[in-house]
Write a protein that holds these residues in place. Sequence first.
Motif, PDB file in Angstrom:
ATOM      1  N   ASP A 129       0.836  -1.203   0.000  1.00  0.00           N
ATOM      2  CA  ASP A 129       0.000   0.000   0.000  1.00  0.00           C
ATOM      3  C   ASP A 129       0.870   1.252   0.000  1.00  0.00           C
ATOM      4  OD1 ASP A 129      -2.380  -1.379   0.011  1.00  0.00           O
ATOM      5  OD2 ASP A 129      -2.713  -1.199   2.175  1.00  0.00           O
ATOM      6  N   LYS A 130       0.273   2.330  -0.462  1.00  0.00           N
ATOM      7  CA  LYS A 130       0.953   3.624  -0.482  1.00  0.00           C
ATOM      8  C   LYS A 130       0.142   4.629   0.323  1.00  0.00           C
ATOM      9  CE  LYS A 130       2.310   4.921  -4.622  1.00  0.00           C
ATOM     10  NZ  LYS A 130       2.185   5.157  -6.079  1.00  0.00           N
ATOM     11  N   VAL A 131       0.849   5.421   1.128  1.00  0.00           N
ATOM     12  CA  VAL A 131       0.193   6.454   1.919  1.00  0.00           C
ATOM     13  C   VAL A 131       0.742   7.813   1.498  1.00  0.00           C
ATOM     14  CG1 VAL A 131       1.844   6.151   3.809  1.00  0.00           C
ATOM     15  CG2 VAL A 131      -0.323   7.280   4.251  1.00  0.00           C
ATOM     16  N   LEU A 132      -0.152   8.781   1.355  1.00  0.00           N
ATOM     17  CA  LEU A 132       0.229  10.134   0.957  1.00  0.00           C
ATOM     18  C   LEU A 132      -0.114  11.085   2.097  1.00  0.00           C
ATOM     19  CD1 LEU A 132       1.261  12.016  -1.338  1.00  0.00           C
ATOM     20  CD2 LEU A 132      -1.142  12.339  -1.980  1.00  0.00           C
ATOM     21  N   VAL A 133       0.899  11.731   2.662  1.00  0.00           N
ATOM     22  CA  VAL A 133       0.690  12.731   3.710  1.00  0.00           C
ATOM     23  C   VAL A 133       0.421  14.071   3.033  1.00  0.00           C
ATOM     24  CG1 VAL A 133       1.704  13.920   5.683  1.00  0.00           C
ATOM     25  CG2 VAL A 133       2.119  11.471   5.353  1.00  0.00           C
ATOM     26  N   LEU A 134      -0.715  14.671   3.330  1.00  0.00           N
ATOM     27  CA  LEU A 134      -1.155  15.884   2.634  1.00  0.00           C
ATOM     28  C   LEU A 134      -0.653  17.160   3.291  1.00  0.00           C
ATOM     29  CD1 LEU A 134      -4.916  14.991   1.977  1.00  0.00           C
ATOM     30  CD2 LEU A 134      -2.859  14.172   0.798  1.00  0.00           C
ATOM     31  N   THR A 135      -0.021  17.039   4.471  1.00  0.00           N
ATOM     32  CA  THR A 135       0.304  18.226   5.267  1.00  0.00           C
ATOM     33  C   THR A 135       1.805  18.363   5.528  1.00  0.00           C
ATOM     34  OG1 THR A 135      -0.404  16.838   7.151  1.00  0.00           O
ATOM     35  CG2 THR A 135      -1.927  18.544   6.394  1.00  0.00           C
ATOM     36  N   ILE A 156       7.454  10.016  12.542  1.00  0.00           N
ATOM     37  CA  ILE A 156       8.400   9.709  11.466  1.00  0.00           C
ATOM     38  C   ILE A 156       8.902   8.271  11.571  1.00  0.00           C
ATOM     39  CG2 ILE A 156      10.748  10.220  10.643  1.00  0.00           C
ATOM     40  CD1 ILE A 156      10.108  13.186  11.146  1.00  0.00           C
ATOM     41  N   GLY A 157       9.203   7.844  12.799  1.00  0.00           N
ATOM     42  CA  GLY A 157       9.667   6.475  12.989  1.00  0.00           C
ATOM     43  C   GLY A 157       8.619   5.439  12.656  1.00  0.00           C
ATOM     44  N   VAL A 158       7.352   5.804  12.755  1.00  0.00           N
ATOM     45  CA  VAL A 158       6.271   4.879  12.426  1.00  0.00           C
ATOM     46  C   VAL A 158       6.183   4.690  10.910  1.00  0.00           C
ATOM     47  CG1 VAL A 158       3.796   4.431  12.631  1.00  0.00           C
ATOM     48  CG2 VAL A 158       5.022   5.594  14.488  1.00  0.00           C
ATOM     49  N   PHE A 159       6.263   5.789  10.172  1.00  0.00           N
ATOM     50  CA  PHE A 159       6.242   5.683   8.713  1.00  0.00           C
ATOM     51  C   PHE A 159       7.523   5.035   8.192  1.00  0.00           C
ATOM     52  CE2 PHE A 159       3.066   9.247   8.869  1.00  0.00           C
ATOM     53  CZ  PHE A 159       2.039   8.553   8.247  1.00  0.00           C
ATOM     54  N   GLY A 160       8.656   5.374   8.824  1.00  0.00           N
ATOM     55  CA  GLY A 160       9.904   4.742   8.433  1.00  0.00           C
ATOM     56  C   GLY A 160      10.640   5.451   7.322  1.00  0.00           C
ATOM     57  N   PHE A 190       7.401  -3.085   6.575  1.00  0.00           N
ATOM     58  CA  PHE A 190       6.327  -3.972   6.154  1.00  0.00           C
ATOM     59  C   PHE A 190       5.873  -3.692   4.716  1.00  0.00           C
ATOM     60  CE2 PHE A 190       6.379  -4.615  10.616  1.00  0.00           C
ATOM     61  CZ  PHE A 190       5.832  -5.867  10.852  1.00  0.00           C
ATOM     62  N   GLY A 191       6.669  -2.910   3.986  1.00  0.00           N
ATOM     63  CA  GLY A 191       6.403  -2.701   2.563  1.00  0.00           C
ATOM     64  C   GLY A 191       5.362  -1.657   2.250  1.00  0.00           C
ATOM     65  N   VAL A 192       5.110  -0.745   3.195  1.00  0.00           N
ATOM     66  CA  VAL A 192       4.191   0.368   2.932  1.00  0.00           C
ATOM     67  C   VAL A 192       5.003   1.565   2.472  1.00  0.00           C
ATOM     68  CG1 VAL A 192       2.515   1.958   3.942  1.00  0.00           C
ATOM     69  CG2 VAL A 192       2.500  -0.462   4.606  1.00  0.00           C
ATOM     70  N   GLU A 193       4.637   2.131   1.348  1.00  0.00           N
ATOM     71  CA  GLU A 193       5.376   3.263   0.768  1.00  0.00           C
ATOM     72  C   GLU A 193       4.871   4.591   1.341  1.00  0.00           C
ATOM     73  OE1 GLU A 193       5.711   3.595  -3.444  1.00  0.00           O
ATOM     74  OE2 GLU A 193       5.846   1.423  -3.730  1.00  0.00           O
ATOM     75  N   TYR A 194       5.823   5.443   1.705  1.00  0.00           N
ATOM     76  CA  TYR A 194       5.506   6.775   2.219  1.00  0.00           C
ATOM     77  C   TYR A 194       5.758   7.822   1.140  1.00  0.00           C
ATOM     78  CZ  TYR A 194       5.957  11.145   4.812  1.00  0.00           C
ATOM     79  OH  TYR A 194       5.815  12.443   5.242  1.00  0.00           O
ATOM     80  N   ASP A 203      -2.442   5.937  -7.071  1.00  0.00           N
ATOM     81  CA  ASP A 203      -3.053   4.726  -6.522  1.00  0.00           C
ATOM     82  C   ASP A 203      -2.775   4.610  -5.024  1.00  0.00           C
ATOM     83  OD1 ASP A 203      -4.526   2.381  -6.505  1.00  0.00           O
ATOM     84  OD2 ASP A 203      -2.793   1.118  -6.995  1.00  0.00           O
ATOM     85  N   TYR A 204      -3.180   5.603  -4.270  1.00  0.00           N
ATOM     86  CA  TYR A 204      -2.885   5.653  -2.841  1.00  0.00           C
ATOM     87  C   TYR A 204      -3.994   4.999  -2.025  1.00  0.00           C
ATOM     88  CZ  TYR A 204       1.046   8.728  -3.688  1.00  0.00           C
ATOM     89  OH  TYR A 204       2.254   9.228  -4.106  1.00  0.00           O
TER      90      TYR A 204
END
Length: 426
Positions: A107-113, A121-125, A137-141, A165-166
């Motif tokens: 999955d991909k996550v997009l931070v809008l802010t 930050i450590g959680v997103f990696g 775990f293979g989640v894209e930031y 495709d977020y």
Amino acid sequence: MNFFKFDETLKKYSDAAEKKAAERFKLIDEITEYNQTKVLNAFIKNRVSEMHLGVSTGYGYGDVGRDTLDQIVADCMGAEDAIIRHSFASGTHTLTVALFGILRPGDKVLVLTGRPYDTIIGVFGFEGHTDGSLADFGVEYHQVDLLPDGTPDINAIRSELAWGDYKMAYIQRSRGYSLRPSLTIDKIEQLCTAVKEVSPETVIMVDNCYGEFVEAKEPTQVGADIIVGSLIKNAGGGIAPSGGYIAGKHKYVELCAGRMTAPGVGREVGATLGHNRELYMGLFAAPHVVGEALKTAVFSAALLQSFGYEVSPTYNEKRGDIIQSVILKTPEALIAFCRGMQSGAPVDSFVRPEPSPMPGYDDPVIMAAGAFTLGSSIELSADAPLREPFAAWMQGGLNYHSAKTGVLLAAQSMLESGTLKLKYIK
């Protein structure tokens, strides 16, 4: 009776600041009344009684108090569902549960802010933080940087979502350790509308920390799919000793509950260990306490701006959270400010804050936090990393009158340290 020996000129500045703030105080009272009535209605609707305030142990099966409080939180947030637990260790922990509950490898996550708050930050990696992170775990930031004025770049967000495709769009409501504006509900609604127009299946998650009950609506009422907050900030009313909540659409709350405990078990386990009473009382008190914290922030802005400091928000700006920032320009002024505020705390007033390393932060942090609950930021506190532009972020105040004294002691400390000079006024 004058319990504190404030400089006479400082008292005059204080009186002038309070007069400036009077109109904004009236608006705060109106929102507080609406939200307090909303919370009372949720308690009455869910037929709260003494049995809901009891104790469960072990697995906590069938804890009617726990389950009813979940529904009350959902009603207060205008959401389909919610979970609220004393066992969430912090806001960051609660956010982590939600992120890992909803996102999957690939999955991909997009931070809008823009760049998020230091501890997430450590959680997103990213920036070298990968051990056990979402990146592991293979989640894209990905993120969309803010515009020069510190507001979200909606055009860039639309463009990124159109091809990216977020799975998730992530919004941080408060400013964190930045000087960008916090997000009002109107701005959050604009972001939610933009996301859903371009990518309807993208899950919108809002870090709602510091924002609960500041306005008459919550992000779940304007398009957010899931919101998360801490109980030692707004939603715990200064009474909850720990914990957090997750609220939003039922299917996402259920995913988070599975991550909170175990898949297939979810919210059905988790002893409350006697904390129900504190959580109920804290949520009930929250709208009033948030109103007191907002008045403290507005007064502080008016006072500090009159000293010539740059503040954000200004005293008469619309607010999206309880945080007040002030650029103090020098490390000496920042340290004096925090030491003075600590001296006005009901707990540990005699402690002398010193800049020191803190887990999750890259710079030494100074913190004035004399609170009944350790780390509580709905109680009056001020903290800052020691880095340019030497800004302090203050928040909280269980009641305006004692918090006002704490702010004045911060100013008095700066006067006595020589880092603040006031012009005489009649």
